[in-house]
Design a protein around this motif. Structure first.
Motif, PDB file in Angstrom:
ATOM      1  N   PRO A 160       0.828  -1.210   0.000  1.00  0.00           N
ATOM      2  CA  PRO A 160       0.000   0.000   0.000  1.00  0.00           C
ATOM      3  C   PRO A 160       0.864   1.263   0.000  1.00  0.00           C
ATOM      4  CG  PRO A 160       0.195  -0.839   2.222  1.00  0.00           C
ATOM      5  CD  PRO A 160       0.952  -1.803   1.344  1.00  0.00           C
ATOM      6  N   GLU A 161       0.225   2.374  -0.287  1.00  0.00           N
ATOM      7  CA  GLU A 161       0.899   3.660  -0.151  1.00  0.00           C
ATOM      8  C   GLU A 161       1.145   3.924   1.331  1.00  0.00           C
ATOM      9  OE1 GLU A 161       2.104   5.746  -2.284  1.00  0.00           O
ATOM     10  OE2 GLU A 161       1.505   4.531  -4.030  1.00  0.00           O
ATOM     11  N   PRO A 162       2.355   4.314   1.713  1.00  0.00           N
ATOM     12  CA  PRO A 162       2.633   4.522   3.147  1.00  0.00           C
ATOM     13  C   PRO A 162       1.657   5.470   3.824  1.00  0.00           C
ATOM     14  CG  PRO A 162       4.662   4.556   1.865  1.00  0.00           C
ATOM     15  CD  PRO A 162       3.549   4.523   0.880  1.00  0.00           C
ATOM     16  N   SER A 163       1.272   6.545   3.137  1.00  0.00           N
ATOM     17  CA  SER A 163       0.357   7.505   3.778  1.00  0.00           C
ATOM     18  C   SER A 163      -1.012   6.890   4.012  1.00  0.00           C
ATOM     19  CB  SER A 163       0.235   8.752   2.892  1.00  0.00           C
ATOM     20  OG  SER A 163      -0.223   8.399   1.591  1.00  0.00           O
ATOM     21  N   GLU A 164      -1.494   6.092   3.039  1.00  0.00           N
ATOM     22  CA  GLU A 164      -2.787   5.442   3.201  1.00  0.00           C
ATOM     23  C   GLU A 164      -2.725   4.348   4.260  1.00  0.00           C
ATOM     24  OE1 GLU A 164      -5.762   6.111   1.869  1.00  0.00           O
ATOM     25  OE2 GLU A 164      -4.842   7.917   1.026  1.00  0.00           O
ATOM     26  N   HIS A 165      -1.611   3.631   4.291  1.00  0.00           N
ATOM     27  CA  HIS A 165      -1.466   2.535   5.254  1.00  0.00           C
ATOM     28  C   HIS A 165      -1.466   3.057   6.683  1.00  0.00           C
ATOM     29  CE1 HIS A 165      -0.493  -1.431   6.680  1.00  0.00           C
ATOM     30  NE2 HIS A 165       0.663  -1.052   7.201  1.00  0.00           N
ATOM     31  N   ALA A 166      -0.981   4.267   6.869  1.00  0.00           N
ATOM     32  CA  ALA A 166      -0.943   4.841   8.216  1.00  0.00           C
ATOM     33  C   ALA A 166      -2.319   5.285   8.688  1.00  0.00           C
ATOM     34  CB  ALA A 166       0.021   6.028   8.246  1.00  0.00           C
ATOM     35  N   LYS A 167      -3.257   5.456   7.763  1.00  0.00           N
ATOM     36  CA  LYS A 167      -4.566   5.995   8.136  1.00  0.00           C
ATOM     37  C   LYS A 167      -5.661   4.940   8.244  1.00  0.00           C
ATOM     38  CE  LYS A 167      -4.706   8.971   4.766  1.00  0.00           C
ATOM     39  NZ  LYS A 167      -5.146  10.070   3.871  1.00  0.00           N
ATOM     40  N   ASN A 168      -5.509   3.799   7.579  1.00  0.00           N
ATOM     41  CA  ASN A 168      -6.584   2.814   7.594  1.00  0.00           C
ATOM     42  C   ASN A 168      -6.008   1.398   7.572  1.00  0.00           C
ATOM     43  OD1 ASN A 168      -6.254   1.922   4.728  1.00  0.00           O
ATOM     44  ND2 ASN A 168      -6.841   4.073   4.323  1.00  0.00           N
ATOM     45  N   THR A 169      -6.906   0.432   7.702  1.00  0.00           N
ATOM     46  CA  THR A 169      -6.494  -0.981   7.754  1.00  0.00           C
ATOM     47  C   THR A 169      -6.888  -1.739   6.483  1.00  0.00           C
ATOM     48  OG1 THR A 169      -8.565  -1.616   8.843  1.00  0.00           O
ATOM     49  CG2 THR A 169      -6.704  -1.005  10.276  1.00  0.00           C
ATOM     50  N   THR A 170      -7.070  -1.016   5.405  1.00  0.00           N
ATOM     51  CA  THR A 170      -7.523  -1.660   4.168  1.00  0.00           C
ATOM     52  C   THR A 170      -6.560  -2.756   3.729  1.00  0.00           C
ATOM     53  OG1 THR A 170      -8.583   0.395   3.466  1.00  0.00           O
ATOM     54  CG2 THR A 170      -8.143  -1.280   1.759  1.00  0.00           C
ATOM     55  N   TRP A 171      -5.271  -2.447   3.715  1.00  0.00           N
ATOM     56  CA  TRP A 171      -4.288  -3.432   3.258  1.00  0.00           C
ATOM     57  C   TRP A 171      -4.199  -4.602   4.231  1.00  0.00           C
ATOM     58  CZ3 TRP A 171       0.618  -5.153   4.947  1.00  0.00           C
ATOM     59  CH2 TRP A 171       1.337  -5.892   3.990  1.00  0.00           C
ATOM     60  N   LEU A 172      -4.294  -4.322   5.530  1.00  0.00           N
ATOM     61  CA  LEU A 172      -4.273  -5.404   6.519  1.00  0.00           C
ATOM     62  C   LEU A 172      -5.464  -6.331   6.343  1.00  0.00           C
ATOM     63  CD1 LEU A 172      -3.145  -3.489   9.758  1.00  0.00           C
ATOM     64  CD2 LEU A 172      -1.759  -4.934   8.253  1.00  0.00           C
ATOM     65  N   ASN A 173      -6.600  -5.762   6.004  1.00  0.00           N
ATOM     66  CA  ASN A 173      -7.780  -6.594   5.755  1.00  0.00           C
ATOM     67  C   ASN A 173      -7.567  -7.489   4.529  1.00  0.00           C
ATOM     68  OD1 ASN A 173      -9.068  -5.412   7.932  1.00  0.00           O
ATOM     69  ND2 ASN A 173     -10.088  -3.848   6.677  1.00  0.00           N
ATOM     70  N   GLN A 174      -6.864  -6.962   3.531  1.00  0.00           N
ATOM     71  CA  GLN A 174      -6.557  -7.769   2.357  1.00  0.00           C
ATOM     72  C   GLN A 174      -5.602  -8.915   2.711  1.00  0.00           C
ATOM     73  OE1 GLN A 174      -4.990  -4.964  -0.456  1.00  0.00           O
ATOM     74  NE2 GLN A 174      -7.006  -4.093  -0.965  1.00  0.00           N
ATOM     75  N   VAL A 175      -4.623  -8.611   3.559  1.00  0.00           N
ATOM     76  CA  VAL A 175      -3.702  -9.651   4.009  1.00  0.00           C
ATOM     77  C   VAL A 175      -4.465 -10.741   4.756  1.00  0.00           C
ATOM     78  CG1 VAL A 175      -1.779 -10.167   5.575  1.00  0.00           C
ATOM     79  CG2 VAL A 175      -1.696  -8.136   4.112  1.00  0.00           C
ATOM     80  N   LEU A 176      -5.389 -10.321   5.617  1.00  0.00           N
ATOM     81  CA  LEU A 176      -6.176 -11.283   6.382  1.00  0.00           C
ATOM     82  C   LEU A 176      -7.014 -12.162   5.456  1.00  0.00           C
ATOM     83  CD1 LEU A 176      -7.155 -12.339   9.115  1.00  0.00           C
ATOM     84  CD2 LEU A 176      -8.876 -10.516   9.128  1.00  0.00           C
ATOM     85  N   ALA A 177      -7.674 -11.557   4.491  1.00  0.00           N
ATOM     86  CA  ALA A 177      -8.529 -12.324   3.574  1.00  0.00           C
ATOM     87  C   ALA A 177      -7.694 -13.287   2.721  1.00  0.00           C
ATOM     88  CB  ALA A 177      -9.312 -11.365   2.677  1.00  0.00           C
ATOM     89  N   THR A 178      -6.550 -12.828   2.255  1.00  0.00           N
ATOM     90  CA  THR A 178      -5.689 -13.692   1.435  1.00  0.00           C
ATOM     91  C   THR A 178      -5.095 -14.822   2.271  1.00  0.00           C
ATOM     92  OG1 THR A 178      -5.137 -11.775   0.051  1.00  0.00           O
ATOM     93  CG2 THR A 178      -3.718 -13.723  -0.131  1.00  0.00           C
ATOM     94  N   GLY A 179      -4.697 -14.505   3.490  1.00  0.00           N
ATOM     95  CA  GLY A 179      -4.140 -15.529   4.364  1.00  0.00           C
ATOM     96  C   GLY A 179      -5.154 -16.597   4.726  1.00  0.00           C
ATOM     97  N   ARG A 180      -6.409 -16.207   4.850  1.00  0.00           N
ATOM     98  CA  ARG A 180      -7.455 -17.170   5.192  1.00  0.00           C
ATOM     99  C   ARG A 180      -7.694 -18.180   4.081  1.00  0.00           C
ATOM    100  NH1 ARG A 180     -11.970 -13.255   8.111  1.00  0.00           N
ATOM    101  NH2 ARG A 180     -11.178 -13.485  10.254  1.00  0.00           N
ATOM    102  N   GLU A 181      -7.274 -17.864   2.880  1.00  0.00           N
ATOM    103  CA  GLU A 181      -7.413 -18.836   1.791  1.00  0.00           C
ATOM    104  C   GLU A 181      -6.532 -20.054   2.029  1.00  0.00           C
ATOM    105  OE1 GLU A 181      -6.497 -16.777  -1.789  1.00  0.00           O
ATOM    106  OE2 GLU A 181      -8.209 -15.382  -1.630  1.00  0.00           O
ATOM    107  N   ARG A 182      -5.476 -19.880   2.819  1.00  0.00           N
ATOM    108  CA  ARG A 182      -4.578 -20.995   3.127  1.00  0.00           C
ATOM    109  C   ARG A 182      -4.815 -21.538   4.532  1.00  0.00           C
ATOM    110  NH1 ARG A 182       1.436 -19.692   0.914  1.00  0.00           N
ATOM    111  NH2 ARG A 182       1.688 -21.766   1.839  1.00  0.00           N
ATOM    112  N   VAL A 183      -5.134 -20.661   5.481  1.00  0.00           N
ATOM    113  CA  VAL A 183      -5.400 -21.073   6.868  1.00  0.00           C
ATOM    114  C   VAL A 183      -6.705 -20.417   7.300  1.00  0.00           C
ATOM    115  CG1 VAL A 183      -4.579 -21.012   9.246  1.00  0.00           C
ATOM    116  CG2 VAL A 183      -2.936 -21.326   7.383  1.00  0.00           C
ATOM    117  N   ARG A 184      -7.748 -21.209   7.377  1.00  0.00           N
ATOM    118  CA  ARG A 184      -9.066 -20.645   7.675  1.00  0.00           C
ATOM    119  C   ARG A 184      -9.146 -20.053   9.070  1.00  0.00           C
ATOM    120  NH1 ARG A 184     -13.477 -24.956   5.129  1.00  0.00           N
ATOM    121  NH2 ARG A 184     -12.761 -24.779   2.940  1.00  0.00           N
ATOM    122  N   GLY A 185      -8.338 -20.576   9.980  1.00  0.00           N
ATOM    123  CA  GLY A 185      -8.419 -20.094  11.356  1.00  0.00           C
ATOM    124  C   GLY A 185      -7.696 -18.784  11.608  1.00  0.00           C
TER     125      GLY A 185
END
Length: 372
Positions: free
Chosen positions: A68-93
């Motif tokens: 993500p753009e550093p400025s956007e990453h500092a203000k919201n969790t959009t990219w973290l939510n994407q990481v969580l969703a992508t990670g759940r494709e391999r580990v549902r828990g």
């Protein structure tokens, strides 16, 4: 009244504590979640370098998603939510709490490269341990139609792993790993080996001219010290062109002190008087057992080195290469015995450190000027 634990209650004392690398992996993931641009500083590892499926899933997600753009990453969790969703494709828990925990345990995100190097070192240790285990398992696999070829192929695979580790962790010095504990004292069944060695000694006594054809056989290839000593007696007599028969071999054995440990001369004479088959056949059988025993001990030793987390990758490379040299020595003799032509195996170029620039003319140019 004190509470008596139920049989199905968790025994927290029995739960294995996480190894240090577990915390290192969490710190690395936390650093990358906080500062995704630091992924560019992380080299030498992939998702399978991590010790748990959860850690591997998070790293895979971080590696595949665009940062993500550093400025956007500092203000919201959009990219973290994407990481969580992508990670759940391999580990549902996988949960948001997991990502939060990674971030919380990271001391300094700027140390991400150092954390990655630690993860790589631990992964190298696990790879080496797995390859050594495969070698030992192959040695003991009685179902193999061609045990020597298969064991040597596994030894080559183990050597490739060592070379890969050495390319990333060039040995700084010849510092050996810590000596492992001795293997368990389990007496192997050597009945067949002893019988075949006795036939070899008796046949060589009956046909001493054939001893020269098995010069690749050494005393260390025998399972019993007495047999090794008698083989030395036979080769010595043959080399000196002296008469060879059970009596002369017995006398040579006495001169060498082989009968000092309670060996019955009558048993030695009986052993040497029952030839069968050919010297070369029994010699190859003894050498085959020696090669398998060497591979077994080498695999066990490297596995023991890699099982000790105190050994650094640099030490593991030194210890593993010295152990593999034992297989190489027996392998060369096996190739001479069987007429197998070894196929050169490419070795990686040694890692070198960058040196200062040089202004010296190339060697070829100097040589050309010298001939003028």
């Amino acid at each position: 009244m004190p509470h008596a634990p139920e049989p199905d209650e968790d025994d927290f004392d029995a739960i294995a504590r996480p190894q240090p690398v577990f915390h290192v992996e969490q710190a690395l993931l936390g650093a990358l979640l906080l500062d995704p641009h630091r992924l560019g500083d992380v080299t030498g590892i992939a998702a399978d370098s991590f010790s748990t499926a959860t850690h591997a899933a998070v790293f895979a997600a971080i590696s595949t998603l665009p940062p993500p753009e550093p400025s956007e990453h500092a203000k919201n969790t959009t990219w973290l939510n994407q990481v969580l969703a992508t990670g759940r494709e391999r580990v549902r828990g996988l949960t948001a709490s997991d990502l939060h925990a990674f971030i919380q345990v990271c001391p300094w995100p700027r140390h991400a490269a150092a954390y990655a190097r630690m993860v790589e070192a631990e992964h190298a240790r696990r790879r080496l341990q797995t390859a050594a285990e495969r070698l030992v398992q192959t040695v003991h696999d009685a179902s193999l139609p061609h045990p020597i070829q298969t064991v040597l192929a596994q030894a080559d695979a183990l050597t490739t792993v060592v070379d890969d580790i050495a390319a990333r962790f060039p040995p700084r010095s010849n510092v050996l790993p810590r000596s492992p504990a001795p293997p368990p004292a389990i007496a192997p069944d050597r009945t067949e080996a002893v019988e075949e060695e006795q036939l070899l000694l008796a046949t060589a006594t009956a046909y001493p001219s054939d001893i020269e054809s098995v010069q690749w056989l050494l005393p260390d290839d025998f399972t019993l010290p007495l047999h090794a000593g008698l083989w030395q007696c036979l080769t010595a007599l043959a080399r000196r062109r002296e008469p060879v028969d059970p009596v002369t071999v017995l006398w040579e054995a006495q001169q060498r002190g082989l009968l000092d440990h309670g060996s019955d001369p009558r048993e030695v004479l009986r052993l040497l008087a029952e030839p069968a088959g050919s010297v070369e056949h029994w010699g190859e059988r003894a050498l085959q057992r020696s090669l398998l025993a060497t591979a077994d001990y080498t695999g066990w030793r490297i596995e023991a080195y890699a099982s000790d987390p105190a050994n650094t990758p640099f030490q593991l490379v030194v210890g593993a290469r010295r152990s593999l040299a034992d297989i190489g020595a027996v392998r060369t003799r096996w190739q001479h015995a069987t007429g197998m032509v070894p196929t050169p195996r490419p070795r990686p170029a040694p890692a070198t450190r960058a040196g200062p620039p040089t202004t010296t003319a190339p060697h070829t140019a100097r040589a050309a000027r010298a001939t003028r």
